[in-house]
Write a protein that holds these residues in place. Structure first.
Motif, PDB file in Angstrom:
ATOM      1  N   LYS A 243       0.761  -1.256   0.009  1.00 53.36           N
ATOM      2  CA  LYS A 243      -0.019  -0.009  -0.040  1.00 53.36           C
ATOM      3  C   LYS A 243       0.752   1.294  -0.068  1.00 53.36           C
ATOM      4  N   ALA A 246       1.174   3.494  -3.185  1.00 58.20           N
ATOM      5  CA  ALA A 246       0.195   4.600  -3.508  1.00 58.20           C
ATOM      6  C   ALA A 246       0.921   6.032  -3.402  1.00 58.20           C
ATOM      7  N   GLN A 391      -6.630   5.030  -6.187  1.00 52.58           N
ATOM      8  CA  GLN A 391      -5.732   5.549  -5.151  1.00 52.58           C
ATOM      9  C   GLN A 391      -6.150   5.223  -3.744  1.00 52.58           C
ATOM     10  N   SER A 395      -4.323   2.476  -1.303  1.00 56.66           N
ATOM     11  CA  SER A 395      -3.690   3.146   0.012  1.00 56.66           C
ATOM     12  C   SER A 395      -4.651   2.327   1.260  1.00 56.66           C
TER      13      SER A 395
END
Length: 415
Positions: A243, A246, A391, A395
């Motif tokens: 993550k 991102a 996005q 994330s």
């Protein structure tokens, strides 16, 4: 003496005709024309067109942008724009200039000049399915987004891109155990985010379902299309997509892949240029479509670059003659074989000798058609939300269902 006078008269008449035929075709060329390899190729094409059309001069208009950044629209509206232009396309972008009446319809030319037979049949059918059958573009470059992988890394670990998504998950688990990032992505660059997400949507739902969602005929919250978003979040939760990615853009993610800190990366044929600039050995690059459990794997993509004729072109007939020239077998083959080539062309090319093996693999994979990359098909007012959702998924700030609900809300506003 009489003979000399006749020759003088003939020369004079020839000069008069030449002056009367003098024409300038102002062309908005490829954005990369400042690169030496690209400039050499296009200057050669320009010279050949001028030689085949005495009295004609082709003038390149300095490339300053495209439809996405508004440069094309501004140039046409200034009334000092090009007579013919090569620019980024896709349904949403083309709709922007069509709806503003900035480009001319070309449907008749497809029949009268034989353009319909000079592009893939599936591509012609796709163009006819838009805008009630009226066509405003001639595809020049196609995108085919799929999985790039390192051949040596796969050989060393006895890995292969599997046929099913279930086995693909197993493969990513093996990569994770080796301490290698399975997939790199740079979602701060909109395109990079959309490339992977479009692949996952198609692998989960199939091309027809994605097409219905893009057309607004199916809600993005419907389980048949929402599964791709759920899967992206699952990849993040499993650690198959870090993550922290991102925060990466396309260049950052590409470096991760070039340095073999990631095993796979989703990109199109244009990635060959990135690889060359990074000093990556392209003979080590492999290409495959995203595995699917519901049918044959297929790259996503669509039309990436097209020729269009501005509605206020001062040389519309000459512009169509230029497009005839570009579609000719000799020019298309020469462009496809040139070291500057980084894209797929709109039809199969006989006896094609590609500059790199990876381009040959991508060209072959895409010959049967490509699915939809929603990034270039969605309405312009929805695209920003689409990228923001990706996005949010990477994330781990939203679920797949929440993301699809956000996209559907924007789709409803656009309809």
């Amino acid at each position: 003496m009489a003979s000399a006078l006749a020759a003088f008269a003939a020369a004079g008449a020839l000069g008069t005709v030449t002056a009367a035929q003098a024409q300038t075709l102002v062309m908005w060329g490829p954005e990369q024309i400042t690169e030496p390899l690209v400039a050499e190729l296009w200057n050669g094409i320009k010279a050949e067109f001028e030689a085949a059309n005495p009295g004609v001069t082709v003038e390149f208009m300095p490339p300053t942008g495209n439809i996405s950044d508004g440069a094309v629209q501004a140039a046409i509206q200034s009334n000092a724009g090009p007579d013919v232009m090569l620019t980024n396309s896709g349904v949403a972008r083309v709709s922007t200039v069509v709806n503003a009446a900035l480009v001319a319809p070309l449907t008749a030319a497809y029949t009268e000049r034989g353009w319909a037979q000079q592009i893939y049949p599936w591509l012609y059918e796709e163009l006819k399915s838009q805008r009630g059958g009226e066509i405003y573009e001639v595809p020049d470059g196609l995108d085919a987004l799929g999985i790039w992988y390192h051949k040596d890394m796969f050989a060393e670990n006895q890995w292969a891109i599997p046929a099913t998504y279930a086995d693909f998950l197993t493969l990513m688990g093996q990569m994770k155990e080796k301490g290698i990032n399975p997939i790199a992505i740079g979602p701060r660059t909109a395109g990079s985010a959309g490339h992977l997400f479009g692949n996952l949507l198609q692998a989960a739902s199939g091309t027809p379902v994605v097409g219905e969602a893009i057309a607004g005929e199916l809600d993005w919250t419907d389980p048949s299309i929402a599964l791709g978003a759920v899967r992206l979040r699952e990849l993040v939760d499993a650690g198959y997509i870090d993550k922290e990615m991102a925060a990466l853009d396309l260049d950052g993610a590409a470096r991760l892949w070039f340095n073999k800190r990631a095993a796979m990366f989703v990109a199109g044929p244009w990635f060959t240029a990135n690889a060359r600039n990074a000093g990556y050995d392209l003979t080590n690059a492999g290409y495959a479509s995203m595995p699917s459990d519901i049918g044959a794997a297929m790259p996503t993509g669509g039309v990436g670059w097209s020729w269009m004729i501005p509605a206020n072109s001062k040389q519309p007939e000459l512009a169509m003659k230029w497009i005839d020239f570009i579609l000719s077998e000799d020019v298309m083959k020469r462009r496809a074989e040139n070291p500057a080539s980084t894209m797929l062309y709109p039809r199969a090319i006989k006896d094609y000798n590609p500059p790199t093996q990876i381009l040959a693999e991508i060209f072959s994979t895409a010959a049967g058609g490509v699915g939809y990359n929603p990034s270039v098909y969605l309405p312009a007012s929805v695209v920003d939300t689409y990228f923001q959702v990706i996005q949010g998924l990477i994330s781990a700030q939203i679920t797949g269902e929440e993301g699809m609900a956000q996209i559907q809300a924007k789709m409803a506003e656009a309809q």
